[in-house]
Design a protein around this motif. Structure first.
Motif, PDB file in Angstrom:
ATOM      1  N   ILE A 264       0.845  -1.182   0.000  1.00 36.75           N
ATOM      2  CA  ILE A 264       0.000   0.000   0.000  1.00 36.75           C
ATOM      3  C   ILE A 264       0.882   1.233   0.000  1.00 36.75           C
ATOM      4  CG2 ILE A 264      -1.728   1.304   1.287  1.00 36.75           C
ATOM      5  CD1 ILE A 264      -2.866  -1.401   2.170  1.00 36.75           C
ATOM      6  N   PHE A 265       0.530   2.177  -0.866  1.00 30.88           N
ATOM      7  CA  PHE A 265       1.248   3.434  -0.998  1.00 30.88           C
ATOM      8  C   PHE A 265       0.329   4.551  -0.516  1.00 30.88           C
ATOM      9  CE2 PHE A 265       2.972   0.494  -4.019  1.00 30.88           C
ATOM     10  CZ  PHE A 265       4.330   0.725  -3.996  1.00 30.88           C
TER      11      PHE A 265
ATOM     12  N   SER B   6       5.583   3.864   0.482  1.00 32.63           N
ATOM     13  CA  SER B   6       5.095   2.609   1.047  1.00 32.63           C
ATOM     14  C   SER B   6       5.668   2.486   2.461  1.00 32.63           C
ATOM     15  CB  SER B   6       5.521   1.424   0.190  1.00 32.63           C
ATOM     16  OG  SER B   6       6.921   1.305   0.180  1.00 32.63           O
ATOM     17  N   GLY B   7       5.148   1.549   3.211  1.00 31.98           N
ATOM     18  CA  GLY B   7       5.660   1.328   4.556  1.00 31.98           C
ATOM     19  C   GLY B   7       5.190   2.364   5.555  1.00 31.98           C
ATOM     20  N   THR B   8       4.082   3.075   5.251  1.00 33.80           N
ATOM     21  CA  THR B   8       3.614   4.129   6.145  1.00 33.80           C
ATOM     22  C   THR B   8       2.477   3.668   7.048  1.00 33.80           C
ATOM     23  OG1 THR B   8       1.997   4.966   4.564  1.00 33.80           O
ATOM     24  CG2 THR B   8       4.216   5.916   4.463  1.00 33.80           C
ATOM     25  N   GLY B   9       2.229   2.383   7.110  1.00 32.67           N
ATOM     26  CA  GLY B   9       1.112   1.905   7.909  1.00 32.67           C
ATOM     27  C   GLY B   9       1.370   0.557   8.541  1.00 32.67           C
ATOM     28  N   THR B  10       0.366   0.096   9.258  1.00 33.31           N
ATOM     29  CA  THR B  10       0.431  -1.221   9.891  1.00 33.31           C
ATOM     30  C   THR B  10      -0.660  -2.092   9.290  1.00 33.31           C
ATOM     31  OG1 THR B  10      -1.038  -0.542  11.690  1.00 33.31           O
ATOM     32  CG2 THR B  10       1.333  -0.315  12.054  1.00 33.31           C
ATOM     33  N   GLU B  11      -0.402  -3.388   9.248  1.00 30.88           N
ATOM     34  CA  GLU B  11      -1.341  -4.371   8.721  1.00 30.88           C
ATOM     35  C   GLU B  11      -1.814  -5.265   9.845  1.00 30.88           C
ATOM     36  OE1 GLU B  11      -0.255  -7.295   5.712  1.00 30.88           O
ATOM     37  OE2 GLU B  11      -0.210  -5.669   4.260  1.00 30.88           O
ATOM     38  N   GLU B  12      -3.113  -5.557   9.832  1.00 33.17           N
ATOM     39  CA  GLU B  12      -3.686  -6.489  10.796  1.00 33.17           C
ATOM     40  C   GLU B  12      -4.528  -7.499  10.027  1.00 33.17           C
ATOM     41  OE1 GLU B  12      -6.807  -6.459  14.568  1.00 33.17           O
ATOM     42  OE2 GLU B  12      -6.382  -4.607  13.497  1.00 33.17           O
ATOM     43  N   ILE B  13      -4.329  -8.772  10.305  1.00 31.35           N
ATOM     44  CA  ILE B  13      -5.141  -9.822   9.684  1.00 31.35           C
ATOM     45  C   ILE B  13      -6.417  -9.950  10.519  1.00 31.35           C
ATOM     46  CG2 ILE B  13      -5.259 -12.244   8.953  1.00 31.35           C
ATOM     47  CD1 ILE B  13      -3.069 -10.572   7.529  1.00 31.35           C
TER      48      ILE B  13
ATOM     49  N   ALA C  12      -2.420  15.652   9.081  1.00 35.65           N
ATOM     50  CA  ALA C  12      -2.907  16.006   7.741  1.00 35.65           C
ATOM     51  C   ALA C  12      -4.406  15.746   7.622  1.00 35.65           C
ATOM     52  CB  ALA C  12      -2.153  15.207   6.684  1.00 35.65           C
ATOM     53  N   ALA C  13      -5.126  16.724   7.080  1.00 36.66           N
ATOM     54  CA  ALA C  13      -6.571  16.600   6.937  1.00 36.66           C
ATOM     55  C   ALA C  13      -6.956  15.647   5.812  1.00 36.66           C
ATOM     56  CB  ALA C  13      -7.184  17.972   6.686  1.00 36.66           C
ATOM     57  N   ARG C  14      -6.057  15.469   4.842  1.00 31.95           N
ATOM     58  CA  ARG C  14      -6.348  14.591   3.708  1.00 31.95           C
ATOM     59  C   ARG C  14      -5.204  13.621   3.515  1.00 31.95           C
ATOM     60  NH1 ARG C  14      -8.557  17.837  -1.345  1.00 31.95           N
ATOM     61  NH2 ARG C  14      -6.459  17.364  -1.995  1.00 31.95           N
ATOM     62  N   ARG C  15      -5.571  12.353   3.271  1.00 32.10           N
ATOM     63  CA  ARG C  15      -4.587  11.328   2.932  1.00 32.10           C
ATOM     64  C   ARG C  15      -5.160  10.525   1.783  1.00 32.10           C
ATOM     65  NH1 ARG C  15       0.554  11.081   3.933  1.00 32.10           N
ATOM     66  NH2 ARG C  15       0.690   8.976   4.697  1.00 32.10           N
ATOM     67  N   PHE C  16      -4.289  10.017   0.949  1.00 32.80           N
ATOM     68  CA  PHE C  16      -4.661   9.224  -0.214  1.00 32.80           C
ATOM     69  C   PHE C  16      -3.862   7.934  -0.158  1.00 32.80           C
ATOM     70  CE2 PHE C  16      -5.207  13.658  -1.052  1.00 32.80           C
ATOM     71  CZ  PHE C  16      -6.430  13.729  -1.697  1.00 32.80           C
ATOM     72  N   ALA C  17      -4.469   6.847  -0.623  1.00 36.23           N
ATOM     73  CA  ALA C  17      -3.764   5.557  -0.608  1.00 36.23           C
ATOM     74  C   ALA C  17      -4.237   4.704  -1.770  1.00 36.23           C
ATOM     75  CB  ALA C  17      -4.003   4.828   0.711  1.00 36.23           C
ATOM     76  N   TYR C  18      -3.339   3.833  -2.219  1.00 37.96           N
ATOM     77  CA  TYR C  18      -3.736   2.829  -3.213  1.00 37.96           C
ATOM     78  C   TYR C  18      -3.010   1.522  -2.922  1.00 37.96           C
ATOM     79  CZ  TYR C  18       0.574   3.542  -5.995  1.00 37.96           C
ATOM     80  OH  TYR C  18       1.869   3.615  -6.416  1.00 37.96           O
ATOM     81  N   LEU C  19      -3.637   0.443  -3.327  1.00 37.89           N
ATOM     82  CA  LEU C  19      -3.105  -0.902  -3.129  1.00 37.89           C
ATOM     83  C   LEU C  19      -2.435  -1.355  -4.413  1.00 37.89           C
ATOM     84  CD1 LEU C  19      -2.903  -3.634  -1.612  1.00 37.89           C
ATOM     85  CD2 LEU C  19      -5.183  -4.160  -2.505  1.00 37.89           C
ATOM     86  N   GLY C  20      -1.154  -1.682  -4.323  1.00 39.54           N
ATOM     87  CA  GLY C  20      -0.418  -2.211  -5.464  1.00 39.54           C
ATOM     88  C   GLY C  20      -0.238  -3.714  -5.312  1.00 39.54           C
ATOM     89  N   VAL C  21      -0.437  -4.443  -6.390  1.00 39.22           N
ATOM     90  CA  VAL C  21      -0.271  -5.899  -6.377  1.00 39.22           C
ATOM     91  C   VAL C  21       0.744  -6.256  -7.462  1.00 39.22           C
ATOM     92  CG1 VAL C  21      -1.382  -8.137  -6.639  1.00 39.22           C
ATOM     93  CG2 VAL C  21      -2.664  -6.219  -5.642  1.00 39.22           C
TER      94      VAL C  21
END
Length: 99
Positions: free
Chosen positions: A44-45, A56-63, A84-93
């Motif tokens: 995730i970016f 990338s690497g700006t978050g944590t993952e939980e199953i 920040a009031a706004r954040r954007f993210a996308y999932l790369g595969v």
């Protein structure tokens, strides 16, 4: 991602804002098939602007769920600079095909 490529599906990635100890955080929830070792990777970016800079690497993952073949994953953005009031993210595969 558990959807049918030949039919309309709701987005396989759900975005939400969660409260994390008083901080509002962007969260993405998605399902993924547990691939054979090394055949696919998910990353995730995130950025404060749709123009970037994407990191990338700006978050944590939980199953959240795992039935042995499919996982439900929640990613939470932990790097919202200065509240920040706004954040954007996308999932790369990335898929590695056998040679």
């Amino acid at each position: 991602m558990g959807t049918n490529p030949n039919a309309f599906n709701a987005s396989p990635v759900q975005a939400s804002v969660i409260d994390d100890g008083g901080e509002r955080r962007l969260a993405l929830t998605f399902t993924r098939v547990k691939p054979a070792s090394g055949s696919a990777s998910y990353e995730i970016f995130a950025a404060s602007s749709p123009a970037g800079a994407w990191e990338s690497g700006t978050g944590t993952e939980e199953i959240l769920a795992d039935d042995g073949e499919i996982e439900t994953v929640r990613w939470v953005d932990t790097d919202a600079p200065g509240g920040a009031a706004r954040r954007f993210a996308y999932l790369g595969v990335t898929i590695t095909l056998a040679e």
